[in-house]
Design a protein around this motif. Structure first.
Motif, mmCIF file in Angstrom:
data_model
loop_
_atom_site.group_PDB
_atom_site.id
_atom_site.type_symbol
_atom_site.label_atom_id
_atom_site.label_comp_id
_atom_site.label_asym_id
_atom_site.label_seq_id
_atom_site.Cartn_x
_atom_site.Cartn_y
_atom_site.Cartn_z
ATOM 1 N N PHE A 130 13.313 -41.883 9.059
ATOM 2 C CA PHE A 130 12.362 -40.765 8.956
ATOM 3 C C PHE A 130 10.973 -41.261 9.315
ATOM 4 C CE2 PHE A 130 9.277 -38.403 6.261
ATOM 5 C CZ PHE A 130 9.370 -37.191 6.926
ATOM 6 N N LEU A 131 10.309 -40.485 10.157
ATOM 7 C CA LEU A 131 8.973 -40.849 10.621
ATOM 8 C C LEU A 131 8.134 -39.583 10.701
ATOM 9 C CD1 LEU A 131 8.198 -43.367 13.431
ATOM 10 C CD2 LEU A 131 7.052 -41.171 13.453
ATOM 11 N N THR A 132 6.956 -39.618 10.094
ATOM 12 C CA THR A 132 6.044 -38.480 10.175
ATOM 13 C C THR A 132 4.663 -38.977 10.578
ATOM 14 O OG1 THR A 132 5.072 -36.629 8.953
ATOM 15 C CG2 THR A 132 5.500 -38.617 7.706
ATOM 16 N N LEU A 133 3.966 -38.207 11.383
ATOM 17 C CA LEU A 133 2.648 -38.575 11.884
ATOM 18 C C LEU A 133 1.883 -37.319 12.227
ATOM 19 C CD1 LEU A 133 2.927 -39.733 15.588
ATOM 20 C CD2 LEU A 133 4.858 -38.831 14.340
ATOM 21 N N LYS A 134 0.701 -37.500 12.808
ATOM 22 C CA LYS A 134 -0.161 -36.372 13.130
ATOM 23 C C LYS A 134 -0.429 -36.314 14.633
ATOM 24 C CE LYS A 134 -0.723 -35.467 8.738
ATOM 25 N NZ LYS A 134 -0.133 -34.290 8.086
ATOM 26 N N MET A 135 -0.240 -35.124 15.180
ATOM 27 C CA MET A 135 -0.669 -34.827 16.550
ATOM 28 C C MET A 135 -2.077 -34.247 16.457
ATOM 29 S SD MET A 135 0.616 -34.621 19.753
ATOM 30 C CE MET A 135 0.396 -33.715 21.301
ATOM 31 N N LEU A 136 -2.987 -34.725 17.292
ATOM 32 C CA LEU A 136 -4.375 -34.283 17.236
ATOM 33 C C LEU A 136 -4.673 -33.305 18.366
ATOM 34 C CD1 LEU A 136 -6.242 -37.610 16.380
ATOM 35 C CD2 LEU A 136 -5.509 -35.802 14.834
ATOM 36 N N HIS A 137 -5.373 -32.237 18.024
ATOM 37 C CA HIS A 137 -5.814 -31.242 18.997
ATOM 38 C C HIS A 137 -7.323 -31.052 18.864
ATOM 39 C CE1 HIS A 137 -1.611 -29.971 19.754
ATOM 40 N NE2 HIS A 137 -1.449 -30.126 18.444
ATOM 41 N N VAL A 138 -7.961 -30.758 19.973
ATOM 42 C CA VAL A 138 -9.380 -30.408 19.967
ATOM 43 C C VAL A 138 -9.490 -28.897 19.873
ATOM 44 C CG1 VAL A 138 -11.561 -30.499 21.213
ATOM 45 C CG2 VAL A 138 -9.994 -32.428 21.315
ATOM 46 N N GLU A 139 -10.216 -28.403 18.879
ATOM 47 C CA GLU A 139 -10.343 -26.961 18.692
ATOM 48 C C GLU A 139 -11.095 -26.344 19.864
ATOM 49 O OE1 GLU A 139 -12.027 -26.034 14.943
ATOM 50 O OE2 GLU A 139 -10.468 -27.052 13.774
ATOM 51 N N THR A 140 -10.562 -25.230 20.377
ATOM 52 C CA THR A 140 -11.154 -24.597 21.553
ATOM 53 C C THR A 140 -12.513 -23.986 21.252
ATOM 54 O OG1 THR A 140 -9.901 -22.586 21.009
ATOM 55 C CG2 THR A 140 -8.918 -24.113 22.588
ATOM 56 N N GLU A 141 -12.678 -23.406 20.047
ATOM 57 C CA GLU A 141 -13.950 -22.765 19.722
ATOM 58 C C GLU A 141 -15.024 -23.768 19.330
ATOM 59 O OE1 GLU A 141 -11.423 -22.871 15.990
ATOM 60 O OE2 GLU A 141 -11.165 -22.359 18.111
ATOM 61 N N ASN A 142 -14.607 -24.991 19.006
ATOM 62 C CA ASN A 142 -15.568 -26.023 18.619
ATOM 63 C C ASN A 142 -15.055 -27.367 19.129
ATOM 64 O OD1 ASN A 142 -17.520 -27.624 17.545
ATOM 65 N ND2 ASN A 142 -17.191 -27.034 15.423
ATOM 66 N N PRO A 143 -15.533 -27.822 20.295
ATOM 67 C CA PRO A 143 -15.002 -29.063 20.888
ATOM 68 C C PRO A 143 -15.318 -30.311 20.091
ATOM 69 C CG PRO A 143 -16.929 -28.286 22.102
ATOM 70 C CD PRO A 143 -16.591 -27.212 21.113
ATOM 71 N N VAL A 144 -16.113 -30.191 19.039
ATOM 72 C CA VAL A 144 -16.436 -31.352 18.212
ATOM 73 C C VAL A 144 -15.360 -31.581 17.159
ATOM 74 C CG1 VAL A 144 -18.151 -32.362 16.666
ATOM 75 C CG2 VAL A 144 -18.899 -31.006 18.616
ATOM 76 N N CYS A 145 -14.711 -30.515 16.691
ATOM 77 C CA CYS A 145 -13.761 -30.610 15.582
ATOM 78 C C CYS A 145 -12.346 -30.893 16.084
ATOM 79 C CB CYS A 145 -13.772 -29.322 14.760
ATOM 80 S SG CYS A 145 -15.283 -29.106 13.793
ATOM 81 N N LEU A 146 -11.629 -31.732 15.334
ATOM 82 C CA LEU A 146 -10.234 -32.046 15.621
ATOM 83 C C LEU A 146 -9.336 -31.319 14.638
ATOM 84 C CD1 LEU A 146 -10.392 -35.904 16.260
ATOM 85 C CD2 LEU A 146 -10.593 -34.043 17.909
ATOM 86 N N SER A 147 -8.186 -30.899 15.144
ATOM 87 C CA SER A 147 -7.219 -30.200 14.310
ATOM 88 C C SER A 147 -5.911 -30.986 14.320
ATOM 89 C CB SER A 147 -6.983 -28.777 14.843
ATOM 90 O OG SER A 147 -5.956 -28.130 14.119
ATOM 91 N N PRO A 148 -5.526 -31.615 13.205
ATOM 92 C CA PRO A 148 -4.271 -32.374 13.164
ATOM 93 C C PRO A 148 -3.066 -31.462 12.980
ATOM 94 C CG PRO A 148 -5.426 -32.593 11.085
ATOM 95 C CD PRO A 148 -6.311 -31.771 11.967
ATOM 96 N N GLU A 149 -1.975 -31.805 13.657
ATOM 97 C CA GLU A 149 -0.710 -31.082 13.522
ATOM 98 C C GLU A 149 0.334 -32.020 12.933
ATOM 99 O OE1 GLU A 149 2.667 -28.726 16.223
ATOM 100 O OE2 GLU A 149 0.844 -29.509 17.148
ATOM 101 N N HIS A 150 1.006 -31.553 11.904
ATOM 102 C CA HIS A 150 2.003 -32.354 11.196
ATOM 103 C C HIS A 150 3.300 -32.383 12.006
ATOM 104 C CE1 HIS A 150 3.618 -34.325 7.674
ATOM 105 N NE2 HIS A 150 4.613 -33.468 7.610
ATOM 106 N N VAL A 151 3.744 -33.582 12.366
ATOM 107 C CA VAL A 151 4.957 -33.771 13.169
ATOM 108 C C VAL A 151 5.856 -34.768 12.454
ATOM 109 C CG1 VAL A 151 5.896 -34.440 15.407
ATOM 110 C CG2 VAL A 151 3.669 -33.327 15.288
ATOM 111 N N SER A 152 7.156 -34.461 12.395
ATOM 112 C CA SER A 152 8.119 -35.347 11.728
ATOM 113 C C SER A 152 9.348 -35.515 12.596
ATOM 114 C CB SER A 152 8.527 -34.783 10.360
ATOM 115 O OG SER A 152 7.393 -34.565 9.549
ATOM 116 N N PHE A 153 10.027 -36.657 12.418
ATOM 117 C CA PHE A 153 11.251 -36.963 13.161
ATOM 118 C C PHE A 153 12.292 -37.526 12.209
ATOM 119 C CE2 PHE A 153 7.685 -37.637 16.070
ATOM 120 C CZ PHE A 153 8.018 -36.796 17.120
#
Length: 376
Positions: A130-153
């Motif tokens: 089992f492995l879980t980590l975070k995918m990072l996205h740059v928010e479109t409305e605010n290019p300064v803020c990052l939005s993590p996405e929970h991903v698991s395998f």
């Protein structure tokens, strides 16, 4: 402050580009026992989508799953790899039923549906990795803020299950496209190589995120060097905060990959280990870039504060020079503004002009003196 003013103030804060918008998450009830599935994350109105991709070097079959009864594991030893891509982890009933089909540990499933869980790697006695980590996205409305996405395998003997939050786009679409095109080594290898390919997509996305953060840093650096008046210290701290978020989410992946590479395990074939070692090097490169960005932001903050301090010193210097020039003039005017009856100069015919002449000479003399001292 009344209720209307408080609400208006709150709306302004929420609309401010430098304010990180906090998400309202569901919390696990403290009365429930460990292993009880409770989704912890943002509210999602869409339904969970499950896709089953089965392939080997000669065939591939991709289909949307309508019933979880179709997701039963393939018999052991069958020369086909099964990849279950679960898009959406908010339906705990579906996740629990899927866990029963594949005999997944309840604590594993609890980590899957907890979007606030830190990245981790764990081996279970049932043979699952089992492995879980975070995918990072740059928010479109605010290019300064990052939005993590929970991903698991979850890696099994001849299958891989991937869990991701419900998003507008599938982050693993490039891997599926390579499978369908039969390009590369993915079709000729097992689920351990598929896990590497999916992890590689996540790590490659880190470089894209860092590139965008680097662009923002370059723009901010130019503004700091040019002494832009509209640059605030809050913008620099906003960048530093997001870089810290990225480092906090990526740093555990280094230890996880190092554990996969160094420890012997039956889930990862020996001929696939070099790929994970290369992925480990990429993660180290990402972390080195993040550390350099942190140092750059700290340096920019120091330069910005120094610029503000120098600007303030220049203003204070100018005001001090004006004060020094007017001090003797104020003294002269103050002396002849006294209302004594017997003052010799008050009866002089051209006394008024003499006073003006003396003040002019004092002013000019002080200006030349200040220039000679290089004070102005």
């Amino acid at each position: 402050m009344d209720k209307e003013e408080s609400a208006s103030h709150q709306n302004k804060l929420e609309q401010h580009p430098l304010i990180r918008k906090t998400k309202r998450y569901k919390r696990r009830n403290l009365l429930t026992s460990p292993g009880t599935l409770t989704y912890i994350g943002p509210e999602i109105a869409l339904k969970t989508k499950v896709r089953r991709i089965q392939y080997n070097d000669k065939m591939i079959r991709d289909e949307a799953v309508k019933s979880l009864n179709e997701c039963t594991p393939a018999p052991a030893g069958q020369p086909v790899v099964t990849w279950l891509d679960v898009d959406g982890i908010h339906e705990t009933g579906l996740i629990e039923k899927l866990g029963k089909l594949y005999q997944l540990h309840p604590l594993l499933l609890e980590d899957v549906v907890n979007t606030e869980h830190k990245p981790k790697l764990e081996f279970y006695d049932s043979g699952h990795l089992f492995l879980t980590l975070k995918m990072l996205h740059v928010e479109t409305e605010n290019p300064v803020c990052l939005s993590p996405e929970h991903v698991s395998f979850v890696l099994g003997e001849n299958y891989l299950i991937s869990f991701q939050e419900e998003r507008t786009s599938d982050i693993f679409a490039p891997v599926l496209a390579r499978l369908e095109a039969s390009v590369g080594k993915t079709r000729r290898n097992g689920p351990d190589y598929l896990l590497f390919a999916l992890l590689d997509i996540v790590v490659d996305n880190y470089f894209i995120v860092l590139e965008k953060l680097g662009d923002n840093l370059d723009i901010t650096e130019d503004r700091v060097i040019s002494g832009s008046d509209d640059l605030s210290l809050n913008e620099l701290y906003a960048l530093k905060r997001e870089i810290t978020v990225a480092r906090r989410q990526i740093w555990p992946l280094r230890d996880m990959l190092n554990q996969l590479v160094r420890e012997e395990n039956s889930q990862i074939a020996k001929d696939v280990i070099p790929y994970y070692r290369d992925l480990y090097d990429h993660v180290m490169q990402v972390l080195d870039t993040i550390d350099s960005y942190r140092e750059l932001v700290a340096s920019l903050a120091d330069v910005h504060l120094s610029t503000i301090s120098n600007r303030m010193n220049s203003v204070m210097k100018t005001l001090t020079i004006f004060s020094a020039i007017f001090m003797p003039l104020t003294f002269i005017v103050g002396v002849y503004g006294m209302n004594f009856e017997y003052m010799p100069e008050l009866k002089m015919r051209y006394g008024y002009f003499y006073v003006w002449g003396v003040m002019a000479m004092v002013t000019i003399g002080m200006i030349f003196y200040f220039r000679a001292k290089k004070w102005m």
